[in-house]
Structure formats: structure tokens, C-alpha cells
Design an enzyme around this catalytic site. Structure first.
Site, PDB file in Angstrom:
ATOM      1  N   GLY A  61      53.534  30.403   8.698  1.00 54.74           N
ATOM      2  CA  GLY A  61      53.166  30.526   7.287  1.00 54.74           C
ATOM      3  C   GLY A  61      54.262  31.229   6.523  1.00 54.74           C
ATOM      4  CB  CYS A  88      56.210  31.327  13.003  1.00 54.63           C
ATOM      5  SG  CYS A  88      57.363  31.865  11.707  1.00 54.63           S
ATOM      6  CE1 TYR A  89      51.719  36.000   7.514  1.00 53.66           C
ATOM      7  CE2 TYR A  89      49.804  34.932   8.517  1.00 53.66           C
ATOM      8  CZ  TYR A  89      50.343  35.857   7.628  1.00 53.66           C
ATOM      9  OH  TYR A  89      49.506  36.653   6.860  1.00 53.66           O
ATOM     10  CG  HIS A 176      58.387  26.978  13.566  1.00 53.20           C
ATOM     11  ND1 HIS A 176      57.128  26.889  12.985  1.00 53.20           N
ATOM     12  CD2 HIS A 176      59.060  27.929  12.881  1.00 53.20           C
ATOM     13  CE1 HIS A 176      57.060  27.754  11.991  1.00 53.20           C
ATOM     14  NE2 HIS A 176      58.215  28.396  11.901  1.00 53.20           N
ATOM     15  CD  GLU A 178      55.540  24.170  14.741  1.00 47.04           C
ATOM     16  OE1 GLU A 178      55.518  24.676  13.602  1.00 47.04           O
ATOM     17  OE2 GLU A 178      55.645  24.844  15.787  1.00 47.04           O
ATOM     18  CG  ASP A 234      45.389   3.305   7.864  1.00 49.47           C
ATOM     19  OD1 ASP A 234      45.988   3.346   8.954  1.00 49.47           O
ATOM     20  OD2 ASP A 234      45.847   3.820   6.820  1.00 49.47           O
ATOM     21  CE  LYS A 382      49.382   4.680   8.674  1.00 48.28           C
ATOM     22  NZ  LYS A 382      48.549   3.755   7.871  1.00 48.28           N
TER      23      LYS A 382
END
Length: 527
Positions: A61, A88-89, A176, A178, A234, A382
Site C-alpha cells: 500500500g 511490503c505495507y 513484492h 507478486e 466472457d 480472464k
């Protein structure tokens, strides 16, 4: 209005502290074969207990944990015995709540950073190189780990870059994991999920289909169902999934709202019905949609008008089908939508996040909606939807099709949506798509909106004479999930061919420009 959502899987909760990459964390967890849900940092311990999570990941964040107004967290959640990973945060939130120290050291780390694993690295860094490249973005740092936690990594300016407690099953990293820039980031997440939390990698397309088929059958019973069919991946997948569950109780409805690309209607009527056998009704409603859009230039208003008129059209079809079904005594009360998780998040419904834009099928729905919704893809990204489509046997040309927004070309015209503007954009869009396909770029590019700046004109020269025409914007982007994106480096010669053909074949256009903005700060669509 009722919504059909959810999964039988107990989730890993990703707590959003306002991070740019919170949705990406949720995706990475799913890539590890584990179901995840994004929740706001305001979630209470009672709400966490209700969800029965198998683990919790605290996102990064932009704030400082000690500043006034910083995102808070219910510290009692740390006492629930649930495995936790802080990023992180979130790493700093955990450190502070458990008795560690967080402060501003005056040293910042942004971007690629060299980290050193301390000792054996604990459970989350096990098997990784001692020296590795990670992606940092912080000004504050954990200065002292909580009591009972081991320091697991450091950098030249951050002595406590990772810590962990095997007894508490709590770990954290300052970087991070991710993002792809962290060399062993996915390994960190998988170690936490599989080794620390002991979660088996069982989340996949096959069990999503089985869960949703069972859920849809239970919800629908013997009622009749309408599916909103646009022809995109979709709606195609959601329609096929519901058809697998209830068969001929489903009728797909394709609304020609006059905002389609060239050849769109013919493709849907020909390709989708042929591949699935679903009953399809096509409704011509262009006059209605264009009438309500007349004089409207505000993007949010456009989206809400289109969302409302879609529902009004489906309600008319509903009344017609009710007449058909009178003899059987069945009701028509359900509407299928191809809503995805990014639609929900961007419309402000994911985790208390800002309303970036109201997707016509979420924030654009009218308050007096007279349907119960079936949204079997609402928790999915997706790429997960494409995989489910392949499992269902939908042809690859539909499954791999580039996304096209439900509001159609209306949100690719900056200005008023008129028949003339639509024709200009249709021709330009058809040229761009044909050239990108011919260049073999369809699988490289996630999406390429072609945008008409109807409210802008520029001076040009064509045939030795002055012109005062519209600019066309090309917006080729690459993405994994539409939550973040970068502009695609299309070869210059391809761009030149597109520009030459558009300016030669579309008289109202005398300039073609390229949008080289990433997301963030820009969205993929202009409106």
C-alpha cells in the site's frame, strides 16, 4: 435482485491496503492452484471467521503505518491461528501489530534490489539462492522483528527485509513477490501456500466447472433462463457453462444495439450457435439505444444508459418467453451475465476500492432490475475464463478472441455517439484489425481499441487540398488480466500500413496516432 456467486473452496484472503498490485496477488495465488478472494483492510475478525480462510495475505500500500489516516487492520485477526503472509505495507502492519518496530530510516528502495537470504531462509525462502534480485517499493522499513520471529533476508539498506515464525505460521517480506521482476516471487507465494499453510493446489478449471454446474442447477430448478450473449469470450463461456447445467432451459439473447464492430453480428450468429447448439434470439434495438445516447458525451452516463437499455431489452424478451412458456407453467426469472472479477473491482465492488468506471453489467445496472442474476464467472480473471472455455469445448477462435466491451463502440467514441461517427469508427477499426491479424499479432496483443476523437479535429492535406478531419487513436496493449497493462510495441511497418489505409480509405480521418500509455495511469479503454 439476487446474485449467484461464490465457490465451494475455502479461500485465501488477500487483504487490500490500497495496493496497485492487490489484484495481482490474488491472481498469483490462483496460479498456485489455490482459490483467493480480495477483501478490504477494514474486514473484521468476525467477518474473517465467517469466510473460514485457509490463509491470509496482506498486500502492500502507498501509506506509512504510523501516519495519521493510514489504513488500519483488526489486530485480533493475528490471534486466530490462521497462517499469514505480509507483503511490503502488510509486512510492516504485521511487524508493528506483533511488537516489532517500523520507522523511516531515510533510505528508500525502489525497483530492482539485491537481497541476501539469511541462514536457511525459513519456510518461505527455502531452496532459493542466497543472493537474488527482488522488486522493492518502500521508504519505511521494519527496524526490529517481533519477538519470536527470525530475520530471513536483508538488503544493503534494510536489515530486516523478511522475517518469519514457524510456530505462528506467520511470515513477511518487504519486497513484492507478486510481480515478475522478483526473480523467485512466485516461489515465495507457493512456499507460503503449500508448505506453511499446507494448502493443496486443487483450484483449476475442471473443478470450477463442476462446482458452478451444481450451483446453477440448484439455483434454477425448472425455471427458464435468459443469457446476455455479446459474442465475446466472457458471455460465450458463461452461456456455455449455464447451458451445460440446464440445457434447453436456456435461451441466449444477442442484442444488436447498433454499437457493434463490422461483421460482429454475423460472426456471433454463425460461429457460436454452430459450436454450442444454444438457442439464440437476435434483437434489433439500435434505434432505441442510439436514441437514448443522442447528445450524450459523458462516459459514465453512456455506460449507465447502455446498461439500463440492455436490461430493458432483456425484460421485453422475458415477457415474450413467458408467453411461450405459459403452457408449461414455467417462469423466466434468471439472467446470465459474463461478469468477471476485474469488472467488479473496477466498478468499486471488489474491496471498497474506487469506482474507476462503471462497467455496464455491474455499476451500470438499473436499481429496478427484475431478474435474479447468474454470474458464474464473477470471481474469475480472464485467463481462467479462457481455460474454462477450452474445457467446455468452445472453439479456440472464440476462446482466444480479444476482449470487446459490452457498450461496444460507444465508449470508443470520445464525443457524441451518432450513426455517422459509428460508421467512421467501424471502417477504421476493421482496417486496423485486419492488418494486425495479417501481421500475426492477434496472440501478442491482448486488445487493441481503435478510438475516434469525435470532439477533436485537426488540419491535414489530402489530394493537394486542405482537410479538417478527425484523429483516430490506436491503443494496442499487452496484459494478463486487464488489471494492469502495457502498450504493445507493434512494428513500425505494421503501424504505417494501418495509418496509410485508414487515412486513404476513411475520408473523415486525416490523422492516426498511437497511445503509448500503460495501465495505470491510463485505463485500456478511453472511456
Amino acid at each position: 435482485m439476487a446474485e449467484q456467486t461464490g465457490t465451494a473452496h475455502r479461500p485465501v484472503l488477500v487483504v487490500d491496503f490500497g495496493a496497485q498490485y492487490a489484484q495481482l496477488i490474488a491472481r498469483r495465488v490462483r496460479e498456485a492452484g489455490v482459490y483467493s478472494e480480495l477483501v478490504p483492510h477494514t474486514i473484521s475478525a468476525a467477518e474473517v471467521a465467517e469466510k473460514q480462510p485457509l490463509g491470509i495475505v496482506l498486500s502492500g500500500g502507498p501509506s506509512s503505518v504510523y501516519e495519521e489516516g493510514a489504513p488500519q487492520f483488526d489486530d485480533s485477526i493475528f490471534d486466530m491461528g490462521i497462517p499469514v503472509l505480509g507483503i511490503c505495507y502488510g509486512f510492516q502492519v504485521m511487524a508493528r501489530a506483533l511488537g516489532g518496530t517500523v520507522g523511516n530510516t531515510g533510505d528508500r528502495e525502489y525497483g530492482a534490489t539485491d537481497a541476501t537470504v539469511v541462514g536457511d531462509g525459513g519456510a518461505i525462502l527455502a531452496g532459493q539462492p542466497v543472493d537474488q534480485n527482488v522488486w522493492m517499493s518502500h521508504g519505511d522499513a521494519v527496524q526490529k522483528a517481533p519477538e519470536g520471529f527470525d530475520v530471513l533476508a536483508s538488503t544493503s539498506v534494510t536489515p530486516v527485509a523478511a522475517f518469519g515464525s514457524p510456530a505462528k505460521k506467520m511470515y513477511g517480506v518487504q519486497w513484492h513477490p507478486e510481480v515478475k521482476h522478483s526473480a523467485f516471487g512466485q516461489n515465495v507465494l507457493e512456499n507460503f501456500l503449500h508448505t506453511v499453510a499446507g494448502i493443496a493446489p486443487e483450484w483449476n478449471a475442471g473443478n470450477v466447472i463442476a462446482e458452478q454446474v451444481a450451483r446453477i442447477r440448484e439455483q434454477v430448478g425448472d425455471s427458464l433462463v435468459i443469457s446476455a450473449m455479446s459474442g465475446g469470450v466472457d458471455s460465450a463461456v458463461s452461456t456455455a457453462l449455464v447451458h451445460k447445467a440446464i440445457g434447453d432451459q436456456l435461451t441466449a439473447v444477442f442484442v444488436d444495439h447498433g454499437l457493434l464492430r463490422k461483421g460482429e453480428r454475423e460472426q456471433v450468429e454463425r460461429d457460436y450457435v454452430a459450436s454450442t447448439g444454444v438457442r439464440l434470439i437476435t434483437v434489433d434495438d439500435a434505434d432505441t439505444f442510439l436514441g437514448h445516447l443522442a447528445g450524450v458525451t459523458d462516459p459514465e452516463t453512456k455506460r449507465k444508459i447502455i446498461g439500463r437499455e440492455f436490461i430493458r431489452t432483456f425484460e421485453r424478451v422475458q415477457r415474450e418467453l413467458v408467453e411461450e412458456a405459459k403452457a408449461s407453467g414455467k417462469s423466466v426469472k434468471f439472467l446470465v451475465q459474463g461478469t468477471l472479477y476485474p469488472d467488479v473491482v473496477e466498478s468499486g465492488g471488489g474491496s471498497g476500492t474506487a469506482n474507476i468506471k462503471s462497467h455496464h453489467n455491474v455499476g451500470g445496472l438499473p436499481d429496478d432490475l427484475d431478474f435474479d442474476l447468474i454470474e458464474p464467472l464473477r470471481t474469475l480473471f480472464k485467463d481462467e475464463v479462457r481455460e474454462i472455455g477450452r474445457e467446455l469445448g468452445i472453439p479456440e477462435e472464440i476462446v482466444s478472441r480479444q476482449p470487446f466491451p459490452g457498450p461496444g463502440l460507444a465508449i470508443r467514441i470520445v464525443g457524441e455517439v451518432t450513426r455517422d461517427n459509428l460508421e467512421i469508427l467501424r471502417e477504421a477499426d476493421a482496417i486496423a484489425r485486419a492488418e494486425l491479424t495479417a501481421a500475426g499479432l492477434d496472440k501478442t496483443i491482448w486488445q487493441c481499441p481503435v478510438v475516434l476523437l469525435a470532439d477533436v479535429r485537426s488540419v491535414g492535406v489530402q489530394g493537394d487540398g486542405r482537410t479538417y478531419g478527425h484523429p483516430i487513436v490506436l491503443r494496442p496493449v499487452s496484459s494478463e488480466d486487464a488489471m494492469t497493462a502495457d502498450w504493445t510495441r507493434v512494428p513500425y511497418e505494421v503501424l504505417a500500413r494501418i495509418s496509410n489505409k485508414i487515412t486513404n480509405q476513411v475520408p473523415e480521418v486525416n490523422r492516426v496516432v498511437l497511445d503509448v500509455t500503460s495501465k495505470p495511469p491510463g485505463t485500456i479503454e478511453w472511456e
